[in-house]
Design a protein around this motif. Structure first.
Motif, PDB file in Angstrom:
ATOM      1  N   LYS A   1     113.834  47.894  37.519  1.00 10.05           N
ATOM      2  CA  LYS A   1     113.915  46.449  37.323  1.00 10.05           C
ATOM      3  C   LYS A   1     112.530  45.913  37.010  1.00 10.05           C
ATOM      4  O   LYS A   1     111.552  46.290  37.671  1.00 10.05           O
ATOM      5  CB  LYS A   1     114.466  45.756  38.567  1.00 10.05           C
ATOM      6  CG  LYS A   1     115.967  45.870  38.714  1.00 10.05           C
ATOM      7  CD  LYS A   1     116.491  44.785  39.630  1.00 10.05           C
ATOM      8  CE  LYS A   1     118.016  44.754  39.618  1.00 10.05           C
ATOM      9  NZ  LYS A   1     118.531  43.614  40.408  1.00 10.05           N
ATOM     10  N   THR A   2     112.463  45.035  36.031  1.00  8.79           N
ATOM     11  CA  THR A   2     111.181  44.447  35.667  1.00  8.79           C
ATOM     12  C   THR A   2     111.254  42.933  35.808  1.00  8.79           C
ATOM     13  O   THR A   2     112.328  42.336  35.759  1.00  8.79           O
ATOM     14  CB  THR A   2     110.783  44.822  34.232  1.00  8.79           C
ATOM     15  OG1 THR A   2     111.780  44.326  33.314  1.00  8.79           O
ATOM     16  CG2 THR A   2     110.669  46.337  34.080  1.00  8.79           C
ATOM     17  N   TYR A   3     110.067  42.329  35.980  1.00  3.56           N
ATOM     18  CA  TYR A   3     109.974  40.884  36.176  1.00  3.56           C
ATOM     19  C   TYR A   3     108.892  40.316  35.269  1.00  3.56           C
ATOM     20  O   TYR A   3     107.950  41.024  34.898  1.00  3.56           O
ATOM     21  CB  TYR A   3     109.658  40.574  37.643  1.00  3.56           C
ATOM     22  CG  TYR A   3     110.685  41.118  38.603  1.00  3.56           C
ATOM     23  CD1 TYR A   3     111.839  40.406  38.901  1.00  3.56           C
ATOM     24  CD2 TYR A   3     110.512  42.378  39.189  1.00  3.56           C
ATOM     25  CE1 TYR A   3     112.797  40.916  39.766  1.00  3.56           C
ATOM     26  CE2 TYR A   3     111.466  42.891  40.060  1.00  3.56           C
ATOM     27  CZ  TYR A   3     112.605  42.158  40.338  1.00  3.56           C
ATOM     28  OH  TYR A   3     113.556  42.670  41.185  1.00  3.56           O
ATOM     29  N   ARG A   4     109.017  39.045  34.937  1.00  2.47           N
ATOM     30  CA  ARG A   4     108.095  38.408  33.992  1.00  2.47           C
ATOM     31  C   ARG A   4     106.828  37.948  34.711  1.00  2.47           C
ATOM     32  O   ARG A   4     106.563  36.750  34.851  1.00  2.47           O
ATOM     33  CB  ARG A   4     108.797  37.253  33.277  1.00  2.47           C
ATOM     34  CG  ARG A   4     109.985  37.719  32.442  1.00  2.47           C
ATOM     35  CD  ARG A   4     110.540  36.593  31.576  1.00  2.47           C
ATOM     36  NE  ARG A   4     111.756  37.044  30.918  1.00  2.47           N
ATOM     37  CZ  ARG A   4     112.974  36.692  31.278  1.00  2.47           C
ATOM     38  NH1 ARG A   4     113.160  35.897  32.330  1.00  2.47           N
ATOM     39  NH2 ARG A   4     114.026  37.118  30.619  1.00  2.47           N
ATOM     40  N   VAL A   5     106.075  38.924  35.178  1.00  5.95           N
ATOM     41  CA  VAL A   5     104.799  38.692  35.854  1.00  5.95           C
ATOM     42  C   VAL A   5     103.854  39.811  35.411  1.00  5.95           C
ATOM     43  O   VAL A   5     104.298  40.810  34.829  1.00  5.95           O
ATOM     44  CB  VAL A   5     104.965  38.716  37.393  1.00  5.95           C
ATOM     45  CG1 VAL A   5     105.834  37.562  37.867  1.00  5.95           C
ATOM     46  CG2 VAL A   5     105.539  40.056  37.870  1.00  5.95           C
ATOM     47  N   PRO A   6     102.543  39.668  35.653  1.00  9.00           N
ATOM     48  CA  PRO A   6     101.632  40.786  35.350  1.00  9.00           C
ATOM     49  C   PRO A   6     102.098  42.067  36.035  1.00  9.00           C
ATOM     50  O   PRO A   6     102.662  42.032  37.132  1.00  9.00           O
ATOM     51  CB  PRO A   6     100.293  40.291  35.919  1.00  9.00           C
ATOM     52  CG  PRO A   6     100.392  38.801  35.854  1.00  9.00           C
ATOM     53  CD  PRO A   6     101.828  38.478  36.150  1.00  9.00           C
ATOM     54  N   ILE A   7     101.846  43.215  35.407  1.00  5.53           N
ATOM     55  CA  ILE A   7     102.460  44.459  35.882  1.00  5.53           C
ATOM     56  C   ILE A   7     102.097  44.791  37.324  1.00  5.53           C
ATOM     57  O   ILE A   7     102.918  45.340  38.052  1.00  5.53           O
ATOM     58  CB  ILE A   7     102.144  45.660  34.954  1.00  5.53           C
ATOM     59  CG1 ILE A   7     100.658  46.008  34.971  1.00  5.53           C
ATOM     60  CG2 ILE A   7     102.630  45.406  33.555  1.00  5.53           C
ATOM     61  CD1 ILE A   7     100.359  47.339  34.280  1.00  5.53           C
ATOM     62  N   ASN A   8     100.876  44.433  37.757  1.00  3.67           N
ATOM     63  CA  ASN A   8     100.501  44.791  39.130  1.00  3.67           C
ATOM     64  C   ASN A   8     101.031  43.797  40.166  1.00  3.67           C
ATOM     65  O   ASN A   8     100.818  43.964  41.359  1.00  3.67           O
ATOM     66  CB  ASN A   8      98.994  44.963  39.267  1.00  3.67           C
ATOM     67  CG  ASN A   8      98.220  43.709  38.920  1.00  3.67           C
ATOM     68  OD1 ASN A   8      98.788  42.726  38.449  1.00  3.67           O
ATOM     69  ND2 ASN A   8      96.914  43.747  39.141  1.00  3.67           N
ATOM     70  N   GLU A   9     101.757  42.766  39.708  1.00  4.75           N
ATOM     71  CA  GLU A   9     102.388  41.820  40.624  1.00  4.75           C
ATOM     72  C   GLU A   9     103.882  42.070  40.767  1.00  4.75           C
ATOM     73  O   GLU A   9     104.594  41.278  41.395  1.00  4.75           O
ATOM     74  CB  GLU A   9     102.152  40.376  40.153  1.00  4.75           C
ATOM     75  CG  GLU A   9     100.705  39.949  40.249  1.00  4.75           C
ATOM     76  CD  GLU A   9     100.490  38.503  39.841  1.00  4.75           C
ATOM     77  OE1 GLU A   9     101.467  37.730  39.825  1.00  4.75           O
ATOM     78  OE2 GLU A   9      99.339  38.154  39.527  1.00  4.75           O
ATOM     79  N   ALA A  10     104.364  43.169  40.197  1.00  4.17           N
ATOM     80  CA  ALA A  10     105.764  43.556  40.329  1.00  4.17           C
ATOM     81  C   ALA A  10     105.835  44.950  40.934  1.00  4.17           C
ATOM     82  O   ALA A  10     104.925  45.772  40.744  1.00  4.17           O
ATOM     83  CB  ALA A  10     106.461  43.546  38.966  1.00  4.17           C
TER      84      ALA A  10
END
Length: 230
Positions: free
Chosen positions: A36-45
């Motif tokens: 699952k991915t989220y629309r935030v910088p990669i290190n904040e997911a």
């Protein structure tokens, strides 16, 4: 980790829409989770948003691991320190983005530690309102190394907040057995019992709410007694 995971207002700030895929991804030997991915910088997911890292990013990860292990040579202790730092940042400062960065650092050290999945479950519930994924991650946490005594309490609380009291109830019952001197899971069990239609049993359980953090649940206890009439 019990004392670092007290009663928690999960929904901190605005939620961020998720872009989810059903694909399972291996994140550690013998451990797979839904990608699952989220629309935030990669290190904040969680899990760095499952991003394909470039050469510079991989080099930075290797340097971070080397630096951490120079300070704390024992890898298990270094991983636990990163997890605890993430949980402190989350619970004491309410900074979920930084907490997630610390948990992602822990994945670079030892992705088989239960606290990583426990922490990520709290992150996706609080920041993204993604209760289904939180449920999955809590269940993974229960099967990985060194689960915290508070795991079932936090899992049950999340399900209660998600409006799933029937699923929350057995977890909270076990949480009371796991941490009998903690008032928080006892109070949450009272709510789950009431919401599943057992008023008399909920009133009986309300009389047994005691232990650490009792002061923090007294407003809930008063509200329950008002609603239940007991």
């Amino acid at each position: 980790m019990k004392k670092l995971i007290p009663i928690l207002i999960w929904l901190l700030g605005a939620t961020v829409p998720a872009c989810a895929q059903a694909q399972k991804v291996g994140v550690a030997p013998g451990v797979s989770v839904t990608r699952k991915t989220y629309r935030v910088p990669i290190n904040e997911a969680p899990f760095f948003n499952f991003a394909e890292k470039n050469e510079a990013q991989n080099a930075a990860d290797q340097k971070l691991v080397a630096d951490v292990l120079q300070r704390i040579p024992d890898r298990a202790k270094a991983t636990e320190a990163a997890i605890l730092a993430g949980m402190r940042t989350f619970l004491q400062e309410g900074d979920i983005a930084t907490a997630t960065k610390r948990l992602n650092q822990a994945t670079l050290l030892d992705p088989q530690r239960s606290g990583i999945y426990h922490g990520f479950a709290m992150v996706v519930a609080a920041r993204f309102n993604d209760f289904d994924y939180a449920d999955e991650l809590f269940r993974v946490a229960a099967l990985t190394a060194s689960p915290a005594p508070s795991l079932r309490a936090d899992h049950g609380r999340m399900l209660l907040i998600a409006g799933r009291p029937a699923e929350a109830k057995p977890l909270l019952e076990q949480a009371v057995r796991d941490t009998p001197d903690w008032a928080v899971p006892r109070m949450n069990l009272v709510w789950a019992t009431l919401q599943t239609g057992s008023r008399e049993e909920a009133c009986r359980l309300a009389a047994q709410v005691k232990g650490q953090e009792l002061e923090s649940v007294k407003p809930d206890l008063a509200l329950f007694k008002q609603k239940a009439g007991c």
